[in-house]
Design a protein around this motif. Sequence first.
Motif, PDB file in Angstrom:
ATOM      1  N   ARG A  28       0.847  -1.189   0.000  1.00 59.18           N
ATOM      2  CA  ARG A  28       0.000   0.000   0.000  1.00 59.18           C
ATOM      3  C   ARG A  28       0.884   1.241   0.000  1.00 59.18           C
ATOM      4  O   ARG A  28       2.006   1.224   0.521  1.00 59.18           O
ATOM      5  CB  ARG A  28      -0.941   0.028   1.212  1.00 59.18           C
ATOM      6  CG  ARG A  28      -1.974  -1.081   1.226  1.00 59.18           C
ATOM      7  CD  ARG A  28      -3.011  -0.863   2.329  1.00 59.18           C
ATOM      8  NE  ARG A  28      -3.888   0.275   2.029  1.00 59.18           N
ATOM      9  CZ  ARG A  28      -4.819   0.737   2.871  1.00 59.18           C
ATOM     10  NH1 ARG A  28      -4.973   0.173   4.059  1.00 59.18           N
ATOM     11  NH2 ARG A  28      -5.584   1.758   2.530  1.00 59.18           N
ATOM     12  N   PRO A  78       0.646   5.005   1.279  1.00 58.54           N
ATOM     13  CA  PRO A  78      -0.155   5.957   2.041  1.00 58.54           C
ATOM     14  C   PRO A  78       0.009   7.415   1.621  1.00 58.54           C
ATOM     15  O   PRO A  78      -0.883   8.233   1.838  1.00 58.54           O
ATOM     16  CB  PRO A  78       0.334   5.752   3.484  1.00 58.54           C
ATOM     17  CG  PRO A  78       1.729   5.243   3.332  1.00 58.54           C
ATOM     18  CD  PRO A  78       1.731   4.409   2.075  1.00 58.54           C
ATOM     19  N   ASP A  79       1.177   7.737   1.036  1.00 53.04           N
ATOM     20  CA  ASP A  79       1.445   9.108   0.612  1.00 53.04           C
ATOM     21  C   ASP A  79       2.622   9.088  -0.358  1.00 53.04           C
ATOM     22  O   ASP A  79       3.155   8.024  -0.673  1.00 53.04           O
ATOM     23  CB  ASP A  79       1.744  10.013   1.823  1.00 53.04           C
ATOM     24  CG  ASP A  79       2.843   9.454   2.721  1.00 53.04           C
ATOM     25  OD1 ASP A  79       3.945   9.155   2.199  1.00 53.04           O
ATOM     26  OD2 ASP A  79       2.614   9.296   3.933  1.00 53.04           O
ATOM     27  N   ASP A  89      -2.157  -2.817   6.677  1.00 52.99           N
ATOM     28  CA  ASP A  89      -3.190  -1.849   7.045  1.00 52.99           C
ATOM     29  C   ASP A  89      -2.876  -1.197   8.392  1.00 52.99           C
ATOM     30  O   ASP A  89      -3.165  -0.015   8.596  1.00 52.99           O
ATOM     31  CB  ASP A  89      -4.555  -2.530   7.105  1.00 52.99           C
ATOM     32  CG  ASP A  89      -4.959  -3.134   5.769  1.00 52.99           C
ATOM     33  OD1 ASP A  89      -4.493  -2.646   4.718  1.00 52.99           O
ATOM     34  OD2 ASP A  89      -5.739  -4.107   5.768  1.00 52.99           O
ATOM     35  N   TYR A 141      -0.230   1.375   7.648  1.00 55.56           N
ATOM     36  CA  TYR A 141      -0.883   2.445   6.882  1.00 55.56           C
ATOM     37  C   TYR A 141      -1.663   3.376   7.817  1.00 55.56           C
ATOM     38  O   TYR A 141      -1.499   4.603   7.780  1.00 55.56           O
ATOM     39  CB  TYR A 141      -1.809   1.808   5.845  1.00 55.56           C
ATOM     40  CG  TYR A 141      -2.499   2.767   4.910  1.00 55.56           C
ATOM     41  CD1 TYR A 141      -1.996   3.015   3.642  1.00 55.56           C
ATOM     42  CD2 TYR A 141      -3.689   3.410   5.289  1.00 55.56           C
ATOM     43  CE1 TYR A 141      -2.646   3.885   2.767  1.00 55.56           C
ATOM     44  CE2 TYR A 141      -4.341   4.276   4.433  1.00 55.56           C
ATOM     45  CZ  TYR A 141      -3.810   4.506   3.167  1.00 55.56           C
ATOM     46  OH  TYR A 141      -4.457   5.361   2.313  1.00 55.56           O
ATOM     47  N   ASP A 142      -2.499   2.790   8.672  1.00 53.13           N
ATOM     48  CA  ASP A 142      -3.306   3.591   9.598  1.00 53.13           C
ATOM     49  C   ASP A 142      -2.419   4.304  10.613  1.00 53.13           C
ATOM     50  O   ASP A 142      -2.697   5.451  10.987  1.00 53.13           O
ATOM     51  CB  ASP A 142      -4.311   2.695  10.324  1.00 53.13           C
ATOM     52  CG  ASP A 142      -5.370   2.127   9.389  1.00 53.13           C
ATOM     53  OD1 ASP A 142      -5.558   2.680   8.283  1.00 53.13           O
ATOM     54  OD2 ASP A 142      -6.003   1.106   9.755  1.00 53.13           O
ATOM     55  N   LEU A 155       0.729   5.369  10.249  1.00 52.81           N
ATOM     56  CA  LEU A 155       1.397   6.509   9.624  1.00 52.81           C
ATOM     57  C   LEU A 155       0.438   7.686   9.479  1.00 52.81           C
ATOM     58  O   LEU A 155       0.822   8.848   9.673  1.00 52.81           O
ATOM     59  CB  LEU A 155       1.957   6.118   8.255  1.00 52.81           C
ATOM     60  CG  LEU A 155       3.113   5.110   8.233  1.00 52.81           C
ATOM     61  CD1 LEU A 155       3.501   4.784   6.799  1.00 52.81           C
ATOM     62  CD2 LEU A 155       4.328   5.629   8.998  1.00 52.81           C
ATOM     63  N   LYS A 156      -0.806   7.383   9.144  1.00 51.62           N
ATOM     64  CA  LYS A 156      -1.811   8.443   9.001  1.00 51.62           C
ATOM     65  C   LYS A 156      -2.064   9.152  10.337  1.00 51.62           C
ATOM     66  O   LYS A 156      -2.435  10.329  10.368  1.00 51.62           O
ATOM     67  CB  LYS A 156      -3.119   7.851   8.475  1.00 51.62           C
ATOM     68  CG  LYS A 156      -3.061   7.339   7.044  1.00 51.62           C
ATOM     69  CD  LYS A 156      -2.911   8.457   6.041  1.00 51.62           C
ATOM     70  CE  LYS A 156      -3.041   7.958   4.621  1.00 51.62           C
ATOM     71  NZ  LYS A 156      -2.871   9.050   3.606  1.00 51.62           N
ATOM     72  N   LYS A 157      -1.860   8.413  11.450  1.00 54.18           N
ATOM     73  CA  LYS A 157      -2.066   8.979  12.791  1.00 54.18           C
ATOM     74  C   LYS A 157      -0.798   9.620  13.355  1.00 54.18           C
ATOM     75  O   LYS A 157      -0.808  10.107  14.482  1.00 54.18           O
ATOM     76  CB  LYS A 157      -2.541   7.882  13.744  1.00 54.18           C
ATOM     77  CG  LYS A 157      -3.897   7.301  13.411  1.00 54.18           C
ATOM     78  CD  LYS A 157      -4.229   6.134  14.337  1.00 54.18           C
ATOM     79  CE  LYS A 157      -5.560   5.492  13.974  1.00 54.18           C
ATOM     80  NZ  LYS A 157      -5.845   4.298  14.825  1.00 54.18           N
ATOM     81  N   SER A 197       3.697   1.554  15.100  1.00 51.85           N
ATOM     82  CA  SER A 197       2.492   0.967  14.508  1.00 51.85           C
ATOM     83  C   SER A 197       2.444  -0.534  14.726  1.00 51.85           C
ATOM     84  O   SER A 197       1.383  -1.102  15.001  1.00 51.85           O
ATOM     85  CB  SER A 197       2.447   1.278  13.012  1.00 51.85           C
ATOM     86  OG  SER A 197       2.422   2.669  12.766  1.00 51.85           O
TER      87      SER A 197
END
Length: 242
Positions: free
Chosen positions: A78, A80-81, A94, A97-98, A100-102, A109
């Motif tokens: 995936r 993410p950016d 996932d 991914y989640d 890093l978004k946080k 993570s």
Amino acid sequence: MQKIDLAQELAGNSYPGRGIVIGRSADGKNAVAAYFIMGRSENSRNRIFVEEDEGIRTQAFDPSKMEDPSLIIYAPVRVPDEKHTIVTNGDQTDTIYDGLKKGLTFEQSLRSREFEPDGPNYTPRISGLMTIEDGVFGYQLSILKSNHGDPSQCIRETFDYNNAPAGEGHFISTYLHDGSPLPSFEGEPKTVDIPDDIDAWTDLLWTSLNEDNRVSLFVRYIDISTGEYETEIVNKHDLDLV
């Protein structure tokens, strides 16, 4: 650590399981990742890689033969950016991914995850994170594994390769070799050469994997300057149809 011949390493091991290779091409232009899956059971072998968004997902080749999808259907890759690409052997893709978004790090993570609950093997979760920022490429690799088959303890190891040098990468797999139960990977990720030619390297990796057990292979070359990428996917089931 001394470099190994990756093709020879794979050819001499009938079942390393799932494997990740991350590094930089010999000309220094590309960040490179490879991920392969192998299988011994019909359920594990009944898979292909398909592209999804900027990553890939595993999918049943024949849905009527799918038994338990819980540990074999997931998104191995995936994006993410624009800075990061995640490569893993399970649904912890996932989780990263989640995270890093946080605003969590790769290692933070993965604190919420452990090895797979598939005793007596307790298959390790192996993960990689590629980071390209301001023309600098680095990467991290992680393994979460049981303590020599004891599920009461999860051993967490993270390896950080900053400012990756041209022509060098690292390989990690879930298992040392075939066995019953399957022995988890041990030691540091193995240092390997990373060539410039995506087509030739994809072919070399695929032909080096055990013909009976290989299932699918993903290879991506990302231009460090522009972020543009090229992807190769090989599925045994697709080749069998040719």
